[in-house]
Design a protein around this motif. Structure first.
Motif, PDB file in Angstrom:
ATOM      1  N   MET A   1       0.846  -1.192   0.000  1.00 58.92           N
ATOM      2  CA  MET A   1       0.000   0.000   0.000  1.00 58.92           C
ATOM      3  C   MET A   1       0.881   1.242   0.000  1.00 58.92           C
ATOM      4  O   MET A   1       1.768   1.380   0.830  1.00 58.92           O
ATOM      5  N   THR A   2       0.660   2.117  -0.973  1.00 57.38           N
ATOM      6  CA  THR A   2       1.492   3.300  -1.123  1.00 57.38           C
ATOM      7  C   THR A   2       1.045   4.417  -0.184  1.00 57.38           C
ATOM      8  O   THR A   2      -0.060   4.401   0.368  1.00 57.38           O
ATOM      9  N   LEU A   3       1.899   5.416  -0.022  1.00 59.16           N
ATOM     10  CA  LEU A   3       1.584   6.578   0.807  1.00 59.16           C
ATOM     11  C   LEU A   3       0.398   7.346   0.216  1.00 59.16           C
ATOM     12  O   LEU A   3      -0.438   7.880   0.949  1.00 59.16           O
ATOM     13  N   ALA A   4       0.330   7.382  -1.106  1.00 52.28           N
ATOM     14  CA  ALA A   4      -0.772   8.072  -1.773  1.00 52.28           C
ATOM     15  C   ALA A   4      -2.111   7.391  -1.468  1.00 52.28           C
ATOM     16  O   ALA A   4      -3.123   8.054  -1.231  1.00 52.28           O
ATOM     17  N   SER A   5      -2.098   6.063  -1.475  1.00 50.48           N
ATOM     18  CA  SER A   5      -3.303   5.312  -1.162  1.00 50.48           C
ATOM     19  C   SER A   5      -3.737   5.549   0.278  1.00 50.48           C
ATOM     20  O   SER A   5      -4.928   5.716   0.574  1.00 50.48           O
ATOM     21  N   LEU A   6      -2.759   5.602   1.178  1.00 50.26           N
ATOM     22  CA  LEU A   6      -3.048   5.835   2.580  1.00 50.26           C
ATOM     23  C   LEU A   6      -3.638   7.233   2.782  1.00 50.26           C
ATOM     24  O   LEU A   6      -4.582   7.423   3.560  1.00 50.26           O
ATOM     25  N   ALA A   7      -3.089   8.218   2.054  1.00 52.98           N
ATOM     26  CA  ALA A   7      -3.592   9.585   2.148  1.00 52.98           C
ATOM     27  C   ALA A   7      -5.016   9.672   1.602  1.00 52.98           C
ATOM     28  O   ALA A   7      -5.874  10.383   2.154  1.00 52.98           O
ATOM     29  N   ALA A   8      -5.281   8.938   0.521  1.00 53.22           N
ATOM     30  CA  ALA A   8      -6.624   8.932  -0.059  1.00 53.22           C
ATOM     31  C   ALA A   8      -7.627   8.321   0.915  1.00 53.22           C
ATOM     32  O   ALA A   8      -8.744   8.815   1.079  1.00 53.22           O
ATOM     33  N   PHE A   9      -7.224   7.253   1.590  1.00 55.63           N
ATOM     34  CA  PHE A   9      -8.095   6.619   2.574  1.00 55.63           C
ATOM     35  C   PHE A   9      -8.350   7.553   3.749  1.00 55.63           C
ATOM     36  O   PHE A   9      -9.476   7.665   4.251  1.00 55.63           O
ATOM     37  N   ALA A  10      -7.291   8.246   4.198  1.00 52.03           N
ATOM     38  CA  ALA A  10      -7.439   9.188   5.310  1.00 52.03           C
ATOM     39  C   ALA A  10      -8.406  10.311   4.943  1.00 52.03           C
ATOM     40  O   ALA A  10      -9.220  10.742   5.767  1.00 52.03           O
ATOM     41  N   GLY A  11      -8.315  10.788   3.698  1.00 54.04           N
ATOM     42  CA  GLY A  11      -9.228  11.841   3.250  1.00 54.04           C
ATOM     43  C   GLY A  11     -10.671  11.368   3.251  1.00 54.04           C
ATOM     44  O   GLY A  11     -11.588  12.105   3.639  1.00 54.04           O
ATOM     45  N   LEU A  12     -10.871  10.127   2.830  1.00 56.85           N
ATOM     46  CA  LEU A  12     -12.214   9.555   2.826  1.00 56.85           C
ATOM     47  C   LEU A  12     -12.756   9.424   4.246  1.00 56.85           C
ATOM     48  O   LEU A  12     -13.929   9.723   4.508  1.00 56.85           O
ATOM     49  N   CYS A  13     -11.898   9.015   5.169  1.00 53.70           N
ATOM     50  CA  CYS A  13     -12.299   8.892   6.570  1.00 53.70           C
ATOM     51  C   CYS A  13     -12.638  10.251   7.173  1.00 53.70           C
ATOM     52  O   CYS A  13     -13.569  10.365   7.978  1.00 53.70           O
ATOM     53  N   LEU A  14     -11.895  11.278   6.787  1.00 50.11           N
ATOM     54  CA  LEU A  14     -12.160  12.628   7.284  1.00 50.11           C
ATOM     55  C   LEU A  14     -13.528  13.104   6.837  1.00 50.11           C
ATOM     56  O   LEU A  14     -14.295  13.677   7.626  1.00 50.11           O
ATOM     57  N   ILE A  15     -13.854  12.856   5.580  1.00 46.12           N
ATOM     58  CA  ILE A  15     -15.168  13.241   5.064  1.00 46.12           C
ATOM     59  C   ILE A  15     -16.268  12.497   5.816  1.00 46.12           C
ATOM     60  O   ILE A  15     -17.290  13.080   6.195  1.00 46.12           O
ATOM     61  N   LEU A  16     -16.039  11.218   6.070  1.00 47.97           N
ATOM     62  CA  LEU A  16     -17.008  10.412   6.805  1.00 47.97           C
ATOM     63  C   LEU A  16     -17.202  10.950   8.223  1.00 47.97           C
ATOM     64  O   LEU A  16     -18.325  11.042   8.723  1.00 47.97           O
ATOM     65  N   SER A  17     -16.107  11.320   8.877  1.00 50.68           N
ATOM     66  CA  SER A  17     -16.188  11.834  10.243  1.00 50.68           C
ATOM     67  C   SER A  17     -16.928  13.162  10.316  1.00 50.68           C
ATOM     68  O   SER A  17     -17.660  13.430  11.274  1.00 50.68           O
ATOM     69  N   LEU A  18     -16.747  14.002   9.303  1.00 47.41           N
ATOM     70  CA  LEU A  18     -17.370  15.323   9.298  1.00 47.41           C
ATOM     71  C   LEU A  18     -18.862  15.259   9.000  1.00 47.41           C
ATOM     72  O   LEU A  18     -19.564  16.262   9.143  1.00 47.41           O
ATOM     73  N   THR A  19     -19.342  14.085   8.586  1.00 52.98           N
ATOM     74  CA  THR A  19     -20.777  13.908   8.351  1.00 52.98           C
ATOM     75  C   THR A  19     -21.429  13.507   9.666  1.00 52.98           C
ATOM     76  O   THR A  19     -21.157  12.430  10.189  1.00 52.98           O
ATOM     77  N   PRO A  20     -22.282  14.369  10.249  1.00 55.91           N
ATOM     78  CA  PRO A  20     -22.883  14.065  11.559  1.00 55.91           C
ATOM     79  C   PRO A  20     -23.650  12.757  11.552  1.00 55.91           C
ATOM     80  O   PRO A  20     -24.382  12.448  10.618  1.00 55.91           O
ATOM     81  N   GLY A  21     -23.433  11.970  12.579  1.00 53.42           N
ATOM     82  CA  GLY A  21     -24.133  10.701  12.718  1.00 53.42           C
ATOM     83  C   GLY A  21     -24.438  10.428  14.180  1.00 53.42           C
ATOM     84  O   GLY A  21     -24.246  11.298  15.038  1.00 53.42           O
ATOM     85  N   PRO A  22     -24.889   9.218  14.509  1.00 53.54           N
ATOM     86  CA  PRO A  22     -25.230   8.883  15.894  1.00 53.54           C
ATOM     87  C   PRO A  22     -24.086   9.111  16.876  1.00 53.54           C
ATOM     88  O   PRO A  22     -24.311   9.597  17.988  1.00 53.54           O
ATOM     89  N   ASP A  23     -22.850   8.776  16.473  1.00 49.12           N
ATOM     90  CA  ASP A  23     -21.713   8.953  17.376  1.00 49.12           C
ATOM     91  C   ASP A  23     -21.479  10.419  17.699  1.00 49.12           C
ATOM     92  O   ASP A  23     -21.152  10.777  18.838  1.00 49.12           O
TER      93      ASP A  23
END
Length: 213
Positions: A1-23
């Motif tokens: 897994m490349t650094l670019a792939s890891l950064a892309a995954f982190a960006g996706l997780c950030l977007i997910l976190s910023l979307t309000p949910g039950p947590d």
């Protein structure tokens, strides 16, 4: 897994976190009067997220995709837990407000211990099948062909957990700071009841959706 792939995954997780949910709503409500308990709830949610990543790594989460019935009941269980949190919190704050909370300036606001917050955050995430389905749908795309599936899944799970914890911890601190400016009993109680109602409504929606599927 490349650094670019890891950064892309982190960006996706950030977007997910910023979307309000039950947590987010759960941490917000817990942290209103005790930020340490809110941060503990954020930590519980992060630990549970890593647990979901581990289940994906060993193939357990695949059961959710293959069995609609298992997914349906887990979804209903998560909704019932949220409904319980919302209703029980509303009832407790109502009783505390009626009792006058003698000797306290918290206005009947519900308090959590650190351990209670940790458990609430962990259960909320563990009983949310959308977290498992997120890992099931996204994580495999970042696992290299013939690579260490379990190791890669855990690394990605840790990245998502760190991002989610950081965001939820900030939510907890901001909520507490805001409440210091809105410490009037009536305002505090109203915010508690509204947030409890939102959690209960989310739980009812999940139960209804699961029951009709």
């Amino acid at each position: 897994m490349t650094l670019a792939s890891l950064a892309a995954f982190a960006g996706l997780c950030l977007i997910l976190s910023l979307t309000p949910g039950p947590d987010t709503f759960l941490v917000l409500r817990i942290a209103l009067n005790r930020p340490s308990a809110g941060i503990a709830a954020a930590a519980g949610s992060a630990v549970a997220a890593i647990a979901w990543a581990a289940m994906v790594g060993v193939g357990l989460a695949a059961i959710l995709e293959q069995s609609a019935e298992v997914f349906r009941w887990l979804k209903i269980a998560g909704g019932l837990y949220l409904l319980y949190l919302g209703i029980s919190s509303f009832m407790k704050t109502r009783k505390a407000a009626q009792a006058g909370a003698e000797g306290s300036n918290e206005g009947g606001a519900l308090r959590y211990t650190k351990l209670g917050g940790l458990g609430a955050g962990a259960l909320s995430t563990l009983l949310n099948p959308k977290v498992g389905l997120f890992y099931l749908a996204i994580v495999p795309q970042f696992i290299p062909q013939g690579g260490d599936t379990m190791g890669t899944a855990m690394i990605l799970g840790l990245v998502e957990a760190v991002i989610a914890f950081t965001y939820l911890a900030v939510v907890a601190l901001v909520a507490y700071k805001a409440m210091r400016w809105l410490r009037r009993p009536k305002v505090s109680t109203a915010v508690e009841r509204v947030s409890s109602g939102i959690i209960a409504a989310l739980g009812a929606g999940v139960v209804a959706s699961g029951a009709s599927s």
